[in-house]
Design a protein around this motif. Structure first.
Motif, PDB file in Angstrom:
ATOM      1  N   ALA A  38      -3.336  14.516   2.509  1.00  0.00           N
ATOM      2  CA  ALA A  38      -2.859  13.610   1.455  1.00  0.00           C
ATOM      3  C   ALA A  38      -3.147  12.183   1.878  1.00  0.00           C
ATOM      4  O   ALA A  38      -3.266  11.882   3.079  1.00  0.00           O
ATOM      5  CB  ALA A  38      -1.376  13.811   1.201  1.00  0.00           C
ATOM      6  N   VAL A  39      -3.223  11.308   0.900  1.00  0.00           N
ATOM      7  CA  VAL A  39      -3.499   9.907   1.160  1.00  0.00           C
ATOM      8  C   VAL A  39      -2.752   9.052   0.154  1.00  0.00           C
ATOM      9  O   VAL A  39      -2.553   9.454  -1.001  1.00  0.00           O
ATOM     10  CB  VAL A  39      -5.011   9.613   1.088  1.00  0.00           C
ATOM     11  CG1 VAL A  39      -5.547   9.848  -0.330  1.00  0.00           C
ATOM     12  CG2 VAL A  39      -5.308   8.176   1.542  1.00  0.00           C
ATOM     13  N   VAL A  40      -2.292   7.899   0.633  1.00  0.00           N
ATOM     14  CA  VAL A  40      -1.747   6.861  -0.246  1.00  0.00           C
ATOM     15  C   VAL A  40      -2.643   5.645  -0.077  1.00  0.00           C
ATOM     16  O   VAL A  40      -2.732   5.075   1.016  1.00  0.00           O
ATOM     17  CB  VAL A  40      -0.290   6.501   0.124  1.00  0.00           C
ATOM     18  CG1 VAL A  40       0.259   5.481  -0.867  1.00  0.00           C
ATOM     19  CG2 VAL A  40       0.593   7.728   0.162  1.00  0.00           C
ATOM     20  N   TRP A  41      -3.354   5.291  -1.132  1.00  0.00           N
ATOM     21  CA  TRP A  41      -4.249   4.156  -1.033  1.00  0.00           C
ATOM     22  C   TRP A  41      -3.454   2.872  -0.808  1.00  0.00           C
ATOM     23  O   TRP A  41      -2.292   2.751  -1.196  1.00  0.00           O
ATOM     24  CB  TRP A  41      -5.113   4.032  -2.289  1.00  0.00           C
ATOM     25  CG  TRP A  41      -5.963   5.237  -2.587  1.00  0.00           C
ATOM     26  CD1 TRP A  41      -5.994   5.960  -3.722  1.00  0.00           C
ATOM     27  CD2 TRP A  41      -6.921   5.837  -1.709  1.00  0.00           C
ATOM     28  NE1 TRP A  41      -6.893   6.989  -3.643  1.00  0.00           N
ATOM     29  CE2 TRP A  41      -7.483   6.941  -2.400  1.00  0.00           C
ATOM     30  CE3 TRP A  41      -7.358   5.588  -0.411  1.00  0.00           C
ATOM     31  CZ2 TRP A  41      -8.453   7.773  -1.847  1.00  0.00           C
ATOM     32  CZ3 TRP A  41      -8.330   6.416   0.132  1.00  0.00           C
ATOM     33  CH2 TRP A  41      -8.864   7.487  -0.568  1.00  0.00           C
ATOM     34  N   ALA A  42      -4.085   1.928  -0.167  1.00  0.00           N
ATOM     35  CA  ALA A  42      -3.417   0.686   0.207  1.00  0.00           C
ATOM     36  C   ALA A  42      -2.801  -0.013  -0.996  1.00  0.00           C
ATOM     37  O   ALA A  42      -1.701  -0.578  -0.919  1.00  0.00           O
ATOM     38  CB  ALA A  42      -4.404  -0.239   0.923  1.00  0.00           C
ATOM     39  N   SER A  43      -3.515   0.003  -2.129  1.00  0.00           N
ATOM     40  CA  SER A  43      -2.995  -0.659  -3.333  1.00  0.00           C
ATOM     41  C   SER A  43      -1.702  -0.010  -3.811  1.00  0.00           C
ATOM     42  O   SER A  43      -0.814  -0.682  -4.345  1.00  0.00           O
ATOM     43  CB  SER A  43      -4.044  -0.621  -4.441  1.00  0.00           C
ATOM     44  OG  SER A  43      -4.394   0.725  -4.737  1.00  0.00           O
ATOM     45  N   GLN A  44      -1.574   1.305  -3.620  1.00  0.00           N
ATOM     46  CA  GLN A  44      -0.371   2.017  -4.041  1.00  0.00           C
ATOM     47  C   GLN A  44       0.711   1.989  -2.971  1.00  0.00           C
ATOM     48  O   GLN A  44       1.907   2.013  -3.272  1.00  0.00           O
ATOM     49  CB  GLN A  44      -0.723   3.470  -4.373  1.00  0.00           C
ATOM     50  CG  GLN A  44       0.374   4.249  -5.070  1.00  0.00           C
ATOM     51  CD  GLN A  44       0.682   3.727  -6.465  1.00  0.00           C
ATOM     52  OE1 GLN A  44      -0.208   3.122  -7.102  1.00  0.00           O
ATOM     53  NE2 GLN A  44       1.904   3.897  -6.922  1.00  0.00           N
ATOM     54  N   LEU A  45       0.295   1.900  -1.716  1.00  0.00           N
ATOM     55  CA  LEU A  45       1.249   1.909  -0.613  1.00  0.00           C
ATOM     56  C   LEU A  45       2.218   0.730  -0.697  1.00  0.00           C
ATOM     57  O   LEU A  45       3.399   0.856  -0.378  1.00  0.00           O
ATOM     58  CB  LEU A  45       0.496   1.892   0.720  1.00  0.00           C
ATOM     59  CG  LEU A  45       1.342   1.978   1.989  1.00  0.00           C
ATOM     60  CD1 LEU A  45       2.146   3.272   2.018  1.00  0.00           C
ATOM     61  CD2 LEU A  45       0.454   1.866   3.230  1.00  0.00           C
ATOM     62  N   ALA A  46       1.708  -0.425  -1.142  1.00  0.00           N
ATOM     63  CA  ALA A  46       2.558  -1.614  -1.244  1.00  0.00           C
ATOM     64  C   ALA A  46       3.634  -1.463  -2.312  1.00  0.00           C
ATOM     65  O   ALA A  46       4.639  -2.183  -2.300  1.00  0.00           O
ATOM     66  CB  ALA A  46       1.692  -2.834  -1.546  1.00  0.00           C
ATOM     67  N   LYS A  47       3.437  -0.522  -3.238  1.00  0.00           N
ATOM     68  CA  LYS A  47       4.388  -0.336  -4.332  1.00  0.00           C
ATOM     69  C   LYS A  47       5.443   0.719  -4.011  1.00  0.00           C
ATOM     70  O   LYS A  47       6.408   0.867  -4.771  1.00  0.00           O
ATOM     71  CB  LYS A  47       3.644   0.071  -5.613  1.00  0.00           C
ATOM     72  CG  LYS A  47       2.602  -0.934  -6.064  1.00  0.00           C
ATOM     73  CD  LYS A  47       1.853  -0.410  -7.287  1.00  0.00           C
ATOM     74  CE  LYS A  47       0.738  -1.360  -7.707  1.00  0.00           C
ATOM     75  NZ  LYS A  47      -0.016  -0.838  -8.875  1.00  0.00           N
ATOM     76  N   LEU A  48       5.277   1.454  -2.929  1.00  0.00           N
ATOM     77  CA  LEU A  48       6.219   2.531  -2.619  1.00  0.00           C
ATOM     78  C   LEU A  48       7.574   1.976  -2.191  1.00  0.00           C
ATOM     79  O   LEU A  48       7.653   1.007  -1.441  1.00  0.00           O
ATOM     80  CB  LEU A  48       5.668   3.426  -1.504  1.00  0.00           C
ATOM     81  CG  LEU A  48       4.440   4.283  -1.827  1.00  0.00           C
ATOM     82  CD1 LEU A  48       4.129   5.195  -0.653  1.00  0.00           C
ATOM     83  CD2 LEU A  48       4.663   5.107  -3.082  1.00  0.00           C
ATOM     84  N   SER A  49       8.644   2.607  -2.672  1.00  0.00           N
ATOM     85  CA  SER A  49       9.998   2.229  -2.237  1.00  0.00           C
ATOM     86  C   SER A  49      10.415   2.980  -0.983  1.00  0.00           C
ATOM     87  O   SER A  49      11.410   2.639  -0.357  1.00  0.00           O
ATOM     88  CB  SER A  49      10.998   2.515  -3.368  1.00  0.00           C
ATOM     89  OG  SER A  49      11.002   3.893  -3.702  1.00  0.00           O
ATOM     90  N   PHE A  50       9.636   3.999  -0.620  1.00  0.00           N
ATOM     91  CA  PHE A  50       9.963   4.804   0.562  1.00  0.00           C
ATOM     92  C   PHE A  50       8.661   5.163   1.272  1.00  0.00           C
ATOM     93  O   PHE A  50       7.737   5.713   0.661  1.00  0.00           O
ATOM     94  CB  PHE A  50      10.706   6.084   0.148  1.00  0.00           C
ATOM     95  CG  PHE A  50      10.847   7.094   1.248  1.00  0.00           C
ATOM     96  CD1 PHE A  50      11.725   6.883   2.297  1.00  0.00           C
ATOM     97  CD2 PHE A  50      10.083   8.260   1.239  1.00  0.00           C
ATOM     98  CE1 PHE A  50      11.858   7.820   3.307  1.00  0.00           C
ATOM     99  CE2 PHE A  50      10.207   9.198   2.252  1.00  0.00           C
ATOM    100  CZ  PHE A  50      11.101   8.971   3.285  1.00  0.00           C
ATOM    101  N   VAL A  51       8.568   4.819   2.554  1.00  0.00           N
ATOM    102  CA  VAL A  51       7.393   5.149   3.361  1.00  0.00           C
ATOM    103  C   VAL A  51       7.827   6.221   4.363  1.00  0.00           C
ATOM    104  O   VAL A  51       8.680   5.964   5.222  1.00  0.00           O
ATOM    105  CB  VAL A  51       6.840   3.920   4.091  1.00  0.00           C
ATOM    106  CG1 VAL A  51       5.650   4.321   4.957  1.00  0.00           C
ATOM    107  CG2 VAL A  51       6.438   2.845   3.091  1.00  0.00           C
TER     108      VAL A  51
END
Length: 400
Positions: A72-85
């Motif tokens: 799985a991958v979270v692209w950098a553009s979407q990673l900044a929007k996550l409320s939980f890492v």
């Protein structure tokens, strides 16, 4: 030797007929097309995160369960929007879609959003609770009583929000005399640092602002949405507040670490205001009842004072010189009358006489008399002399 029967699909020239024929690019493209048609654009995936790592700003990880795994991958553009890492070992619910790179036939889940699973949230809750319990921050003995009539309170919650609107309305309805300071905070996602910064700033100004209590609240949501209030740093910041803290987070069934650290835990944000603020209607009724009780006490006190004054007037009248002289005169008159009534002259006037012998000794008994002896009888208007001719002794009375 026997030969196997010829495959009808194979010609004598060794050529295939009736079977689709692809190049690598065409085959990978067909697979990609099949996956696109077979899967919804988005889906939910329950998994556990394994070996997450950042590469060129993108978050790569492996999602696993008991039997299988997938990249799985979270692209950098979407990673900044996550409320939980997520971290390694976290249970998660992934909102994702399939990515298939046809040039190398590589399949991967593209994560559009990641939420902690309930098991992960509860595990964090237990771990933080155990650490805080060892430090004594969950002891009932450190719980502070809430102020009876707070002058000013601080509301920490998201702004604007339905929870804030409910708290403000409840405050105005119950006890409008209490001033309310609204302190906006984020309430979901990895926002513990922002909450702690706000708390530290508020704690330093509590005395200057005249804050008597702090309410931290959040409206309803899933238990996973409340995970920020299980954060150890947030819990320690709440424990360090110089005034009592009331928590109203989620619903009645939701319990977070912040609830355990707070001085009072309410089931909802609205319930937190109900617990903290008195009801002005009840206060009015109480004051009216106390007023009636006070009037009764005053009436009883006045009645007692009137009785005391009446007794004082009577005593004062008794020590008045004229009244005292009159009383003494009356007493002397009564004594004079009594003396006159008991005097011998008065008895003589009633017909009695005073008998004495020749020597002037009063005769009280016949034992003092002798036959032929002389006696003198004193009457009211003179004396008479007599001689005793006979003495008669009276028989003694029988004792009962």
């Amino acid at each position: 030797m026997d030969l196997l029967p010829a495959d009808p699909a194979v010609t004598a020239a060794g050529e295939f007929s009736g079977i689709p024929r692809y190049g690598v690019t065409e085959l990978n493209g067909a697979v990609a097309s099949l996956l696109e048609r077979g899967f919804a654009p988005r889906f939910l995936l329950d998994a556990t995160v394994s070996r997450p790592q950042l590469k060129k700003g993108h978050l790569w990880m492996t999602l696993v369960d008991e039997q299988a795994s997938i990249s799985a991958v979270v692209w950098a553009s979407q990673l900044a929007k996550l409320s939980f890492v997520p971290e390694d070992g976290d249970g998660v619910v992934v909102v994702g879609k399939l990515n298939f790179w046809s040039n190398r036939a590589s399949l991967c889940v593209q994560a559009l959003d990641i939420r902690p699973s309930l098991s992960s949230v509860l595990r964090q809750f237990e771990q933080v609770r155990e650490r805080l319990a060892l430090d004594g921050l969950l002891d009932q003995a450190r719980k502070r009583p809430l102020p009876a009539f707070p002058r000013r309170i601080a509301l920490l919650t998201s702004c604007p929000s339905s929870a804030l609107a409910d708290m403000l309305r409840t405050s105005a309805e119950r006890w409008p005399a209490t001033a309310v300071v609204v302190v906006p905070i984020p309430v979901q996602g990895p926002v513990h640092e922002a909450i702690c910064r706000t708390l530290e700033k508020l704690n330093s100004q509590v005395e200057r602002l005249g804050i008597d209590a702090i309410v931290i609240g959040r409206g309803g949501g899933s238990r996973e949405d409340l995970a920020v209030f299980d954060n150890e740093v947030v819990a320690r910041c709440l424990a360090a507040c110089p005034v009592p803290v009331v928590s109203g987070i989620g619903h009645e069934d939701d319990t977070t670490v912040a609830d355990l650290v707070a001085d009072y835990r309410a089931a909802t944000p609205t319930a937190a205001l109900v617990a903290l603020l008195p009801d002005h209607r009840v206060a009015v009724q109480t004051l009216q009842q106390q007023g009636r009780h006070l009037q009764q006490l005053i009436q009883l006190r006045l009645q007692g004072e009137r009785q005391r004054l009446s007794r004082d007037r009577e005593r004062l009248a008794g020590v008045n010189p004229l009244a005292l002289l009159t009383s003494r005169r009356q007493a002397l008159g009564h004594a004079q009358q009594l003396l006159q009534a008991l005097s011998p002259a008065h008895q003589l006037k009633r017909g009695f006489c005073l008998l004495s012998d020749g020597k002037g000794v009063v005769v009280r008994s016949v034992q003092q008399l002798k036959k032929g002896g002389e006696v003198i009888a004193q009457l009211t208007d003179g004396q008479a002399s007599a001689v005793v001719r006979e003495i008669l002794h009276q028989a003694p009375e029988a004792k009962p």
